[in-house]
Scaffold this motif. Structure first.
Motif, short mmCIF file in Angstrom:
data_model
loop_
_atom_site.label_atom_id
_atom_site.label_comp_id
_atom_site.label_asym_id
_atom_site.label_seq_id
_atom_site.Cartn_x
_atom_site.Cartn_y
_atom_site.Cartn_z
N PRO A 61 -1.19 7.79 3.03
CA PRO A 61 -1.93 8.80 2.71
C PRO A 61 -1.34 10.28 3.21
O PRO A 61 -0.61 10.36 3.82
CB PRO A 61 -3.34 8.67 3.49
N LYS B 195 -8.68 7.17 6.68
CA LYS B 195 -7.78 6.28 6.18
C LYS B 195 -6.65 5.89 7.18
O LYS B 195 -5.99 6.67 8.34
CB LYS B 195 -6.92 6.63 4.69
N ALA C 113 -4.89 1.79 4.29
CA ALA C 113 -4.14 2.32 3.07
C ALA C 113 -2.88 1.74 3.11
O ALA C 113 -2.36 1.57 1.67
CB ALA C 113 -4.12 3.84 3.27
N GLY D 2 0.50 -1.32 0.13
CA GLY D 2 0.04 -0.14 0.14
C GLY D 2 0.98 1.25 0.01
O GLY D 2 1.93 1.35 -0.40
#
Length: 415
Positions: A143, A153, A190, A140
């Motif tokens: 953010p 997130k 995330a 991932g």
């Protein structure tokens, strides 16, 4: 011409008689020096690698110095403190401080259909340096966390993901209990990180600063504290002394008292463990130098006894005791030099192989790393070589005086 050096070269390179007792002695002495130096290089490299790798991981989560509420820093409670622009500016202008970043902690429970887990949410804002987390991401992304809004997130650890069966892109409910009030949030995963620092990986979840502050019921200018990143880790205590005079024991407009603590103060058990590694290195260095010294002394004594006739002849021709003694010291330097060359090749070769390929594995649950970390530190390696050579030659000075007791007339009849 340097007469002792010339004679020492002739003795060292003399290969006519392969049955001399001195040949095995020279090889053993050379091998002792080589193994001793190789072990010292590897030991120092591994210990430096361990210390700096673990230190950087701990600093990555907590940074060098934390400034917060006295009750938070000294007592472990999550009590807010005002982190206004003026206070951040004071911290940022402190000599040695590279960056100041706010953070807010809150406790919560992650719950799936089949399991739940209590975790610590760490809210970070846009100024937070996420380099360390980026280096340890396995899936991932991170953010863009903010102090003005929430994107719902989070970034969790591999440990938490495996325990709850979560994956990137999945969603999870989080429950927050504050003053008998239960709040529920639904977050999207995330990213997933893995540092192998169990004490952090088991509980730490990254979220935005805005959410953590709101969930705690704090004001917009309040935070758990500020983390300070320094230009130089070795100046940490110096910067801490400055902060003690400028910030500690002052109060914010809510009446809360500021305090500060270094990463060593916050996690003393880890740094105490790392400091113990230094003792192990000193013990290894002492043992290896002793081994190299004893093998070289033994080899030198055998050479002197075997060359008794030659010593008597040199004295009969007018050579002084000091010249003959220097001859055998030069001979010992050749043995030590060759051993050090082999030792450097073996030691540095192993270090480079481990550095690039990580052949030797470790249990990350115990050692915080999955492979043995090594550090290629050329100045330290050069210093070890110089000290090794100096000590090895120094311990040979006393044994070399045995040539003074050899009488020319009696030695020429020696068999």
């Amino acid at each position: 011409m340097n007469f002792p050096l010339f004679v020492a070269k002739k003795i060292y390179h003399h290969q006519d008689d392969q049955h001399r007792v001195s040949r095995p002695a020279v090889k053993i002495a050379t091998l002792g020096v080589a193994i001793g130096l190789a072990v010292m290089l590897v030991s120092v490299s591994v210990v430096l690698g361990f210390k700096h790798t673990i230190r950087d991981k701990v600093v990555g989560f907590g940074n060098h110095i934390t400034v917060g509420n006295f009750m938070t820093v000294q007592g472990g409670e999550n009590v807010p403190i005002a982190m206004t622009d003026s206070m951040i500016d004071v911290l940022r202008k402190t000599q040695g401080v590279k960056q100041v970043q706010r953070y807010a902690m809150t406790q919560g429970i992650l719950k799936t259909d089949s399991d739940f887990l209590g975790v610590a949410f760490k809210g970070i804002a846009q100024e937070y340096d996420t380099t360390f987390i980026h280096q340890n991401m396995v899936e991932g992304y991170i953010p863009k966390f903010s102090d003005e809004s929430s994107k719902q997130k989070i970034v969790i650890s591999r440990t938490i993901a495996d325990q709850l069966g979560l994956r990137v892109g999945g969603r999870v409910f989080a429950y927050f209990i504050n003053n008998n009030d239960v709040r529920v949030r639904r977050y999207t995963i995330a990213g997933i990180y893995q540092t192998n620092l169990t004490m952090f990986d088991k509980v730490t979840v990254l979220t935005d600063f805005y959410s953590a502050v709101k969930l705690n019921g704090w004001e917009a200018d309040q935070a758990t504290g500020a983390e300070l990143i320094l230009d130089d880790f070795n100046r940490m205590d110096e910067v801490e002394d400055i902060l003690v005079k400028k910030v500690n024991r002052t109060t914010d407009h809510y009446g809360e008292t500021y305090s500060s603590a270094t990463i060593r103060n916050l996690y003393p058990q880890i740094f105490s463990w790392l400091d113990l590694l230094d003792l192990n290195v000193w013990i290894i260095l002492a043992l290896m130098i002793s081994v190299a010294g004893f093998t070289t002394i033994s080899g030198l004594l055998i050479i002197i006894l075997e060359r008794t006739n030659m010593i008597g002849l040199l004295k009969a021709l007018g050579a002084r005791n000091s010249s003959v003694r220097h001859t055998f010291l030069w001979f010992a330097v050749f043995i030590i030099g060759r051993g050090m060359l082999i030792g450097n090749i073996l030691g540095i070769g192993f270090i480079l192989i481990q550095h690039f390929f990580g052949l030797v594995k470790l249990d990350p649950a115990t050692y915080y790393v999955s492979t043995v970390p090594v550090e290629v530190n050329i100045p330290i390696f050069v210093l070890i070589n110089i000290v090794m050579l100096a000590i090895s030659v120094f311990v040979l000075i006393a044994p070399s005086y045995i040539v003074s007791r050899i009488h020319p007339a009696r030695s020429m009849r020696y068999e």
